[in-house]
Design a protein around this motif. Structure first.
Motif, PDB file in Angstrom:
ATOM      1  N   VAL A 169       0.999  -1.199  -0.244  1.00 39.58           N
ATOM      2  CA  VAL A 169      -0.139  -0.032   0.053  1.00 39.58           C
ATOM      3  C   VAL A 169       0.857   1.140   0.055  1.00 39.58           C
ATOM      4  O   VAL A 169       1.733   1.533   0.933  1.00 39.58           O
ATOM      5  CB  VAL A 169      -0.821  -0.041   1.142  1.00 39.58           C
ATOM      6  CG1 VAL A 169      -1.833   1.261   1.131  1.00 39.58           C
ATOM      7  CG2 VAL A 169      -1.942  -1.038   1.328  1.00 39.58           C
ATOM      8  N   LEU A 170       0.886   2.085  -1.181  1.00 39.82           N
ATOM      9  CA  LEU A 170       1.405   3.230  -1.153  1.00 39.82           C
ATOM     10  C   LEU A 170       0.617   4.403  -1.355  1.00 39.82           C
ATOM     11  O   LEU A 170      -0.113   4.508  -2.471  1.00 39.82           O
ATOM     12  CB  LEU A 170       2.785   3.078  -2.424  1.00 39.82           C
ATOM     13  CG  LEU A 170       3.664   2.079  -2.178  1.00 39.82           C
ATOM     14  CD1 LEU A 170       4.582   2.224  -3.520  1.00 39.82           C
ATOM     15  CD2 LEU A 170       4.427   2.299  -1.017  1.00 39.82           C
TER      16      LEU A 170
ATOM     17  N   PRO B 277       9.500   6.673  -4.774  1.00 39.63           N
ATOM     18  CA  PRO B 277      10.611   5.608  -4.305  1.00 39.63           C
ATOM     19  C   PRO B 277      11.819   6.232  -3.870  1.00 39.63           C
ATOM     20  O   PRO B 277      12.545   5.471  -3.093  1.00 39.63           O
ATOM     21  CB  PRO B 277      11.034   4.909  -5.858  1.00 39.63           C
ATOM     22  CG  PRO B 277      10.577   5.791  -6.861  1.00 39.63           C
ATOM     23  CD  PRO B 277       9.454   6.573  -6.558  1.00 39.63           C
ATOM     24  N   ARG B 278      11.918   7.720  -3.890  1.00 38.07           N
ATOM     25  CA  ARG B 278      13.055   8.322  -3.410  1.00 38.07           C
ATOM     26  C   ARG B 278      12.260   8.651  -1.989  1.00 38.07           C
ATOM     27  O   ARG B 278      12.915   9.455  -1.277  1.00 38.07           O
ATOM     28  CB  ARG B 278      13.184   9.459  -4.043  1.00 38.07           C
ATOM     29  CG  ARG B 278      13.847   8.955  -5.514  1.00 38.07           C
ATOM     30  CD  ARG B 278      13.794  10.343  -6.286  1.00 38.07           C
ATOM     31  NE  ARG B 278      12.248  10.908  -6.819  1.00 38.07           N
ATOM     32  CZ  ARG B 278      12.081  11.605  -7.642  1.00 38.07           C
ATOM     33  NH1 ARG B 278      12.863  12.228  -8.215  1.00 38.07           N
ATOM     34  NH2 ARG B 278      10.811  11.878  -7.675  1.00 38.07           N
TER      35      ARG B 278
ATOM     36  N   ALA C  67      19.547  13.551   0.489  1.00 39.72           N
ATOM     37  CA  ALA C  67      18.132  13.128   0.057  1.00 39.72           C
ATOM     38  C   ALA C  67      17.088  13.617   0.822  1.00 39.72           C
ATOM     39  O   ALA C  67      16.098  13.893   0.231  1.00 39.72           O
ATOM     40  CB  ALA C  67      18.399  11.391   0.331  1.00 39.72           C
ATOM     41  N   ALA C  68      17.111  13.831   2.010  1.00 38.52           N
ATOM     42  CA  ALA C  68      16.173  14.517   2.754  1.00 38.52           C
ATOM     43  C   ALA C  68      16.036  16.058   2.274  1.00 38.52           C
ATOM     44  O   ALA C  68      14.752  16.462   2.236  1.00 38.52           O
ATOM     45  CB  ALA C  68      16.701  14.714   4.345  1.00 38.52           C
ATOM     46  N   MET C  69      17.047  16.798   1.982  1.00 37.61           N
ATOM     47  CA  MET C  69      16.966  17.969   1.199  1.00 37.61           C
ATOM     48  C   MET C  69      16.127  17.940  -0.203  1.00 37.61           C
ATOM     49  O   MET C  69      15.161  18.714  -0.241  1.00 37.61           O
ATOM     50  CB  MET C  69      18.225  18.785   1.221  1.00 37.61           C
ATOM     51  CG  MET C  69      18.861  19.192   2.346  1.00 37.61           C
ATOM     52  SD  MET C  69      20.394  19.880   2.362  1.00 37.61           S
ATOM     53  CE  MET C  69      19.908  21.301   1.409  1.00 37.61           C
ATOM     54  N   LYS C  70      16.348  17.003  -0.852  1.00 34.95           N
ATOM     55  CA  LYS C  70      15.941  16.831  -2.170  1.00 34.95           C
ATOM     56  C   LYS C  70      14.310  16.469  -2.052  1.00 34.95           C
ATOM     57  O   LYS C  70      13.409  17.237  -2.765  1.00 34.95           O
ATOM     58  CB  LYS C  70      16.388  15.846  -2.967  1.00 34.95           C
ATOM     59  CG  LYS C  70      17.928  16.105  -3.401  1.00 34.95           C
ATOM     60  CD  LYS C  70      18.528  14.792  -4.349  1.00 34.95           C
ATOM     61  CE  LYS C  70      19.708  15.116  -5.115  1.00 34.95           C
ATOM     62  NZ  LYS C  70      20.344  13.914  -5.809  1.00 34.95           N
ATOM     63  N   GLN C  71      14.013  15.677  -1.033  1.00 31.76           N
ATOM     64  CA  GLN C  71      12.439  15.387  -0.847  1.00 31.76           C
ATOM     65  C   GLN C  71      11.934  16.629  -0.221  1.00 31.76           C
ATOM     66  O   GLN C  71      10.762  16.815  -0.623  1.00 31.76           O
ATOM     67  CB  GLN C  71      12.410  14.017   0.178  1.00 31.76           C
ATOM     68  CG  GLN C  71      11.090  13.867   0.618  1.00 31.76           C
ATOM     69  CD  GLN C  71      10.960  12.796   1.776  1.00 31.76           C
ATOM     70  OE1 GLN C  71      11.661  12.952   2.623  1.00 31.76           O
ATOM     71  NE2 GLN C  71       9.766  12.219   1.514  1.00 31.76           N
TER      72      GLN C  71
ATOM     73  N   ARG D  71       7.978   4.853  -9.628  1.00 29.41           N
ATOM     74  CA  ARG D  71       7.855   3.657  -9.096  1.00 29.41           C
ATOM     75  C   ARG D  71       7.859   2.598  -9.790  1.00 29.41           C
ATOM     76  O   ARG D  71       8.252   1.599  -9.769  1.00 29.41           O
ATOM     77  CB  ARG D  71       6.573   3.774  -8.112  1.00 29.41           C
ATOM     78  CG  ARG D  71       6.125   2.755  -7.363  1.00 29.41           C
ATOM     79  CD  ARG D  71       7.039   2.274  -6.244  1.00 29.41           C
ATOM     80  NE  ARG D  71       7.022   3.307  -5.214  1.00 29.41           N
ATOM     81  CZ  ARG D  71       7.880   3.344  -4.023  1.00 29.41           C
ATOM     82  NH1 ARG D  71       8.503   2.125  -3.998  1.00 29.41           N
ATOM     83  NH2 ARG D  71       7.845   4.088  -3.206  1.00 29.41           N
ATOM     84  N   ALA D  72       6.931   2.632 -10.995  1.00 26.19           N
ATOM     85  CA  ALA D  72       6.743   1.582 -12.006  1.00 26.19           C
ATOM     86  C   ALA D  72       8.322   1.202 -12.587  1.00 26.19           C
ATOM     87  O   ALA D  72       8.552   0.114 -12.857  1.00 26.19           O
ATOM     88  CB  ALA D  72       5.805   2.063 -13.256  1.00 26.19           C
ATOM     89  N   ARG D  73       9.197   2.189 -12.634  1.00 33.65           N
ATOM     90  CA  ARG D  73      10.452   1.940 -13.337  1.00 33.65           C
ATOM     91  C   ARG D  73      11.413   1.328 -12.212  1.00 33.65           C
ATOM     92  O   ARG D  73      12.194   0.611 -12.463  1.00 33.65           O
ATOM     93  CB  ARG D  73      10.930   3.290 -13.609  1.00 33.65           C
ATOM     94  CG  ARG D  73      10.678   3.722 -15.022  1.00 33.65           C
ATOM     95  CD  ARG D  73      10.830   5.248 -15.302  1.00 33.65           C
ATOM     96  NE  ARG D  73      10.429   5.579 -16.779  1.00 33.65           N
ATOM     97  CZ  ARG D  73      10.548   6.821 -17.120  1.00 33.65           C
ATOM     98  NH1 ARG D  73      11.050   7.904 -16.274  1.00 33.65           N
ATOM     99  NH2 ARG D  73      10.297   7.276 -18.192  1.00 33.65           N
ATOM    100  N   ASP D  74      10.960   1.673 -10.849  1.00 36.87           N
ATOM    101  CA  ASP D  74      11.925   1.036  -9.756  1.00 36.87           C
ATOM    102  C   ASP D  74      11.470  -0.234  -9.416  1.00 36.87           C
ATOM    103  O   ASP D  74      12.192  -0.812  -8.561  1.00 36.87           O
ATOM    104  CB  ASP D  74      11.818   2.167  -8.743  1.00 36.87           C
ATOM    105  CG  ASP D  74      13.107   1.931  -7.794  1.00 36.87           C
ATOM    106  OD1 ASP D  74      13.964   1.898  -7.840  1.00 36.87           O
ATOM    107  OD2 ASP D  74      12.626   1.490  -6.527  1.00 36.87           O
ATOM    108  N   THR D  75      10.168  -0.773  -9.675  1.00 38.72           N
ATOM    109  CA  THR D  75       9.831  -1.848  -8.956  1.00 38.72           C
ATOM    110  C   THR D  75      10.259  -3.109  -9.944  1.00 38.72           C
ATOM    111  O   THR D  75      10.107  -3.173 -11.064  1.00 38.72           O
ATOM    112  CB  THR D  75       8.217  -2.053  -9.174  1.00 38.72           C
ATOM    113  OG1 THR D  75       7.813  -0.828  -8.271  1.00 38.72           O
ATOM    114  CG2 THR D  75       7.471  -3.053  -8.426  1.00 38.72           C
ATOM    115  N   ASP D  76      10.351  -4.145  -9.143  1.00 34.99           N
ATOM    116  CA  ASP D  76      10.650  -5.526  -9.788  1.00 34.99           C
ATOM    117  C   ASP D  76       9.455  -6.421  -9.790  1.00 34.99           C
ATOM    118  O   ASP D  76       9.146  -7.088  -8.792  1.00 34.99           O
ATOM    119  CB  ASP D  76      11.936  -6.299  -9.090  1.00 34.99           C
ATOM    120  CG  ASP D  76      12.473  -7.576  -9.695  1.00 34.99           C
ATOM    121  OD1 ASP D  76      11.831  -7.868 -10.893  1.00 34.99           O
ATOM    122  OD2 ASP D  76      13.183  -8.318  -9.139  1.00 34.99           O
ATOM    123  N   PHE D  77       8.488  -6.296 -10.834  1.00 35.72           N
ATOM    124  CA  PHE D  77       7.338  -6.970 -10.678  1.00 35.72           C
ATOM    125  C   PHE D  77       7.793  -8.534 -10.913  1.00 35.72           C
ATOM    126  O   PHE D  77       8.581  -8.911 -11.706  1.00 35.72           O
ATOM    127  CB  PHE D  77       6.313  -6.423 -11.855  1.00 35.72           C
ATOM    128  CG  PHE D  77       5.965  -5.249 -11.696  1.00 35.72           C
ATOM    129  CD1 PHE D  77       5.011  -4.869 -10.817  1.00 35.72           C
ATOM    130  CD2 PHE D  77       6.636  -4.174 -12.470  1.00 35.72           C
ATOM    131  CE1 PHE D  77       4.503  -3.597 -10.652  1.00 35.72           C
ATOM    132  CE2 PHE D  77       6.088  -2.818 -12.328  1.00 35.72           C
ATOM    133  CZ  PHE D  77       4.958  -2.398 -11.408  1.00 35.72           C
TER     134      PHE D  77
END
Length: 443
Positions: free
Chosen positions: A105-106, A113-114, A152-156, A176-182
C-alpha cells in the motif's frame, strides 16, 4: 501462466476531455460507459466489489470499505497474486478498509520511490508558515537534523515544498513503475490525481486561484470560470502526457491494463462545479479502455458500467467472481445492458464548508438521494430535484432508449436494490489530512 493485470483510475477525468487528449491509448474503448456514482468513494466501491454503492453501503454517508463482500484485491490475493495499491488520492488515507487485500500500500506520501521515511516533512510543513521566506533555511536545518542522508532529505523536502500540492502522483508512479521488480502474477491498482481540483500542471501551482469546491456553486462564488475550464483542460492534457509514459512502463510487465475514470467534473454546466452534487452526464459518463495482448484497438458503443471492470479483471485472472457480483466481462463482446447511477447526498463534513459560504440551506435542501439510469442504445436519464420522494423529482434525459418508460424502469430497479442502512463511519483525521481534504473540496 496467470496474467499480470493493472487497473488505472484517471481520477476526475471527464469523457470529453479523454476523447480530446487520449487518442494515443490503444485497446477497446467503450464510448457509452457509466460510473455508478459521482465521486471517488462509491465509484471505487463498485470497482472493488462489482456491486452498487447502496448494496454495499459505501457512499457519502458511510465512506469506509467495511462491507462483508470480498474485494477484488482479496479475491486476487487469495488466488496467489501480488496485489499493489499505488494511490495519489488521499481518500485511502483516513477511511478504513480501502487497503483490504493489498500486499503493498503506497499512498500520496510514500509513492515516490525516493521517499525518506526518517524525515517527517508533513509534520514540518504543518508547523510553519509555508508562505514565509524562512521555510527554506528552516527546512535545511530540519534535513541536517534528520537521521538519514542530508542530501536525500533536502531533495525530498524541496520537492514537497515546491511541487507536492501541484503533483497528481504521475511522476511518482512513473518512477515507482520503473523502480519496481514485478513478478508473476501481479495486480496493481493505480490512482492518478492530475485532473482533480485544484487544477495543476507543472507550470501552474497557484492553488488558490485554480480551485473550486462543492459549496462554491451554491454560493455563486466561482471566480474566473473560463480560467478554471482552461486549467482543467491543461491538467487533463498533462495527465495524458504523463500517463502515456506510465502506460508504456506498465505494458512492459503487465499483460492487460484497464484504464478508467471514476467520475467526471462539472465545469459550470447547469450552474454546477466540482463533483460534489448530482448525477449529470458530465459526472457519470466515463472512459473505459481495456488494453493488452491480442486486444484489437477499436471503439465499442455497448452500454456498460464500472461494475463490469470487476468481473473483467477476475475473468482475465481466471478467478471466479462472487455469486452476488454484478457486471459482465468487457472482452467477451459485451451486451448493452441497463445500469443505474446513485447519489446519496453530501459528505457530513461538507456542512461546515456550506456554513462558511453562507449557504447551509443548500446543504439541507440537496442532501438527499437521487438516481439515474443508462439504457441502450445511448439513453441516460437522471433525477435532479432534491425532493425526498423520487416520484416528484425532476427527470432529465439524453439520447434514445428502447424502453417505453425509462422512469418506470428506474423506479423498479431502484426498489429491487438491497440498500444497506449504515452508520457514518467517518474516521478521525489529522489537521494535515483535514487541510488536504478541504483543498480537494471534501471539507
Amino acid at each position: 501462466m496467470p496474467e499480470n493485470i493493472a487497473l488505472v483510475v484517471l481520477d476526475t477525468l471527464r469523457y470529453d476531455a479523454f476523447e480530446k487528449h487520449f487518442d494515443w491509448l490503444p485497446g477497446v474503448r467503450f464510448t457509452n460507459a457509466y460510473s455508478t456514482s459521482h465521486w471517488t468513494v462509491p465509484a471505487h466501491g463498485s470497482l472493488f466489489t462489482g456491486r452498487y454503492p447502496s448494496e454495499i453501503g459505501v457512499h457519502s454517508k458511510s465512506a469506509s470499505l467495511d462491507c462483508p463482500d470480498e474485494t477484488l484485491a482479496e479475491s486476487l490475493r487469495a488466488a496467489g497474486y501480488e496485489t499493489r495499491l499505488w494511490s495519489a488520492n488521499p481518500n485511502t488515507m483516513f477511511w478504513e478498509g480501502w487497503d483490504r487485500g493489498f500486499s503493498q500500500v503506497l499512498e500520496p506520501g510514500s509513492l515516490d520511490p525516493r521517499h525518506v521515511n526518517a524525515v517527517d516533512w508533513t509534520a514540518f510543513l504543518g508547523d510553519i508558515d509555508t508562505h514565509s521566506w524562512t521555510k527554506y533555511p528552516r527546512s535545511v536545518l530540519h534535513a541536517v537534523r534528520a537521521d538519514c542522508s542530508t542530501v536525500a532529505a533536502m531533495k525530498q523536502g524541496y520537492r514537497r515544498m515546491t511541487t507536492s500540492d501541484a503533483d497528481g502522483g504521475g511522476e511518482d508512479v512513473l518512477a515507482r513503475a520503473r523502480d519496481t521488480d514485478f513478478g508473476s502474477p501481479e495486480f496493481t491498482y493505480v490512482n492518478l490525481m492530475e485532473a482533480h481540483a485544484p487544477y495543476h500542471t507543472p507550470e501552474s501551482v497557484d492553488a488558490d486561484s485554480l480551485n473550486v469546491v462543492v459549496g462554491d456553486a451554491f454560493a455563486d462564488s466561482v471566480d474566473s470560470p473560463e480560467r478554471l475550464r482552461a486549467s482543467y483542460d491543461a491538467s487533463a492534457a498533462y495527465l495524458s502526457e504523463i500517463y502515456e509514459e506510465i502506460f508504456a512502463e506498465l505494458r512492459k510487465e503487465f499483460d492487460y491494463v484497464v484504464t478508467v475514470s471514476d467520475h467526471g467534473e462539472m465545469l459550470g454546466e447547469h450552474g454546477m462545479w466540482n463533483h460534489g452534487y448530482g448525477l449529470y452526464p458530465e459526472l457519470t459518463h466515463v472512459p473505459v479502455v481495456v488494453s493488452g495482448d491480442g486486444v484489437e484497438s477499436r471503439r465499442d458503443d455497448a452500454t456498460v458500467s464500472l461494475l463490469d471492470v470487476h468481473r473483467t479483471i477476475l475473468d482475465l485472472a481466471g478467478v471466479d467472481a462472487p455469486a452476488d457480483a454484478r457486471g459482465q466481462s468487457l472482452l467477451d463482446d459485451p451486451a448493452s445492458r441497463t445500469y443505474l447511477t446513485e447519489y446519496h447526498g453530501f459528505l457530513d463534513r461538507h456542512r461546515e464548508q456550506f456554513e462558511r459560504k453562507g449557504v447551509v440551506e443548500a446543504f439541507e435542501r440537496y442532501d438527499g438521494r437521487l438516481h439515474g439510469i443508462a439504457t441502450p442504445p445511448d439513453f441516460y436519464g437522471y433525477q435532479t430535484d432534491e425532493t425526498a420522494d423520487r416520484a416528484e423529482g425532476e427527470f432529465r434525459s439524453t439520447g434514445e432508449s428502447r424502453l417505453d418508460d425509462p422512469r418506470a424502469e428506474l423506479e423498479a430497479r431502484v426498489d429491487e436494490l438491497d440498500v444497506r442502512t449504515v452508520d457514518a463511519g467517518q474516521a478521525e483525521v489529522t489537521e494535515d489530512v483535514e487541510e488536504r481534504l478541504e483543498t480537494l473540496g471534501y471539507a
